[in-house]
Design a protein around this motif. Sequence first.
Motif, mmCIF file in Angstrom:
data_model
loop_
_atom_site.group_PDB
_atom_site.id
_atom_site.type_symbol
_atom_site.label_atom_id
_atom_site.label_comp_id
_atom_site.label_asym_id
_atom_site.label_seq_id
_atom_site.Cartn_x
_atom_site.Cartn_y
_atom_site.Cartn_z
ATOM 1 N N VAL A 24 1.941 -13.470 17.060
ATOM 2 C CA VAL A 24 3.398 -13.511 17.207
ATOM 3 C C VAL A 24 4.093 -13.017 15.946
ATOM 4 O O VAL A 24 5.080 -12.284 16.021
ATOM 5 C CB VAL A 24 3.872 -14.937 17.573
ATOM 6 C CG1 VAL A 24 5.379 -15.034 17.595
ATOM 7 C CG2 VAL A 24 3.306 -15.344 18.921
ATOM 8 N N ALA A 25 3.591 -13.395 14.791
ATOM 9 C CA ALA A 25 4.232 -13.017 13.535
ATOM 10 C C ALA A 25 4.292 -11.501 13.354
ATOM 11 O O ALA A 25 5.288 -10.968 12.859
ATOM 12 C CB ALA A 25 3.516 -13.664 12.358
ATOM 13 N N ARG A 26 3.251 -10.805 13.796
ATOM 14 C CA ARG A 26 3.200 -9.344 13.652
ATOM 15 C C ARG A 26 3.675 -8.611 14.900
ATOM 16 O O ARG A 26 3.827 -7.392 14.874
ATOM 17 C CB ARG A 26 1.776 -8.909 13.314
ATOM 18 C CG ARG A 26 1.336 -9.359 11.933
ATOM 19 C CD ARG A 26 -0.073 -8.922 11.568
ATOM 20 N NE ARG A 26 -0.396 -7.603 12.062
ATOM 21 C CZ ARG A 26 -1.534 -7.298 12.696
ATOM 22 N NH1 ARG A 26 -2.441 -8.223 12.916
ATOM 23 N NH2 ARG A 26 -1.764 -6.077 13.112
ATOM 24 N N GLY A 27 3.849 -9.334 16.000
ATOM 25 C CA GLY A 27 4.259 -8.678 17.234
ATOM 26 C C GLY A 27 3.209 -7.715 17.755
ATOM 27 O O GLY A 27 3.526 -6.636 18.238
ATOM 28 N N ARG A 28 1.958 -8.146 17.661
ATOM 29 C CA ARG A 28 0.851 -7.289 18.087
ATOM 30 C C ARG A 28 -0.225 -8.086 18.796
ATOM 31 O O ARG A 28 -0.390 -9.275 18.573
ATOM 32 C CB ARG A 28 0.214 -6.605 16.883
ATOM 33 C CG ARG A 28 1.152 -5.638 16.213
ATOM 34 C CD ARG A 28 0.379 -4.680 15.382
ATOM 35 N NE ARG A 28 1.291 -3.785 14.706
ATOM 36 C CZ ARG A 28 1.295 -2.483 14.909
ATOM 37 N NH1 ARG A 28 0.449 -1.936 15.734
ATOM 38 N NH2 ARG A 28 2.134 -1.720 14.261
ATOM 39 N N ILE A 29 -0.984 -7.390 19.610
ATOM 40 C CA ILE A 29 -2.165 -7.966 20.237
ATOM 41 C C ILE A 29 -3.321 -7.752 19.282
ATOM 42 O O ILE A 29 -3.477 -6.671 18.708
ATOM 43 C CB ILE A 29 -2.424 -7.302 21.607
ATOM 44 C CG1 ILE A 29 -1.310 -7.702 22.581
ATOM 45 C CG2 ILE A 29 -3.795 -7.667 22.141
ATOM 46 C CD1 ILE A 29 -1.357 -7.011 23.909
ATOM 47 N N VAL A 30 -4.150 -8.781 19.097
ATOM 48 C CA VAL A 30 -5.279 -8.674 18.176
ATOM 49 C C VAL A 30 -6.634 -8.691 18.886
ATOM 50 O O VAL A 30 -7.657 -8.422 18.259
ATOM 51 C CB VAL A 30 -5.229 -9.776 17.089
ATOM 52 C CG1 VAL A 30 -4.004 -9.601 16.214
ATOM 53 C CG2 VAL A 30 -5.247 -11.161 17.694
ATOM 54 N N TRP A 31 -6.643 -9.004 20.182
ATOM 55 C CA TRP A 31 -7.875 -8.998 20.973
ATOM 56 C C TRP A 31 -7.477 -8.954 22.441
ATOM 57 O O TRP A 31 -6.452 -9.505 22.842
ATOM 58 C CB TRP A 31 -8.692 -10.262 20.719
ATOM 59 C CG TRP A 31 -9.905 -10.361 21.600
ATOM 60 C CD1 TRP A 31 -11.141 -9.878 21.321
ATOM 61 C CD2 TRP A 31 -9.982 -10.940 22.900
ATOM 62 N NE1 TRP A 31 -11.989 -10.129 22.381
ATOM 63 C CE2 TRP A 31 -11.280 -10.781 23.369
ATOM 64 C CE3 TRP A 31 -9.059 -11.572 23.738
ATOM 65 C CZ2 TRP A 31 -11.705 -11.225 24.612
ATOM 66 C CZ3 TRP A 31 -9.471 -12.018 24.976
ATOM 67 C CH2 TRP A 31 -10.789 -11.844 25.407
ATOM 68 N N ALA A 32 -8.283 -8.312 23.267
ATOM 69 C CA ALA A 32 -8.060 -8.306 24.714
ATOM 70 C C ALA A 32 -9.376 -8.048 25.421
ATOM 71 O O ALA A 32 -10.270 -7.392 24.882
ATOM 72 C CB ALA A 32 -7.047 -7.234 25.108
ATOM 73 N N ASN A 33 -9.470 -8.583 26.645
ATOM 74 C CA ASN A 33 -10.635 -8.250 27.466
ATOM 75 C C ASN A 33 -10.364 -6.908 28.152
ATOM 76 O O ASN A 33 -9.289 -6.310 27.982
ATOM 77 C CB ASN A 33 -10.954 -9.374 28.465
ATOM 78 C CG ASN A 33 -9.888 -9.575 29.526
ATOM 79 O OD1 ASN A 33 -8.875 -8.872 29.582
ATOM 80 N ND2 ASN A 33 -10.097 -10.563 30.371
#
Length: 82
Positions: A24-33
């Motif tokens: 949330v702090a960076r507004g990014r996804i860090v992992w996904a399936n």
Amino acid sequence: MTTLRPRTLEDLRHVEEAAWLWDVARGRIVWANGAGVAFFGCENVFDLVDRPFDLREPGVMALQDIAAALTPGQSRAAQLAF
């Protein structure tokens, strides 16, 4: 007696539903399936983690609100629009 435990990333790696971990702090996804990668129209998880999101996007704003309201260890399910 059944004990429920939170799902791990390893658990989520193999589900058919889209799953991702959000910073949330960076507004990014860090992992996904795989389904999460496909949901956002990316070819692989590396493309997805490099994808910037507009912090004013409704789904991102909802995540920020949810994160601000949670206490450590608390979880909440929510339906988001991206």
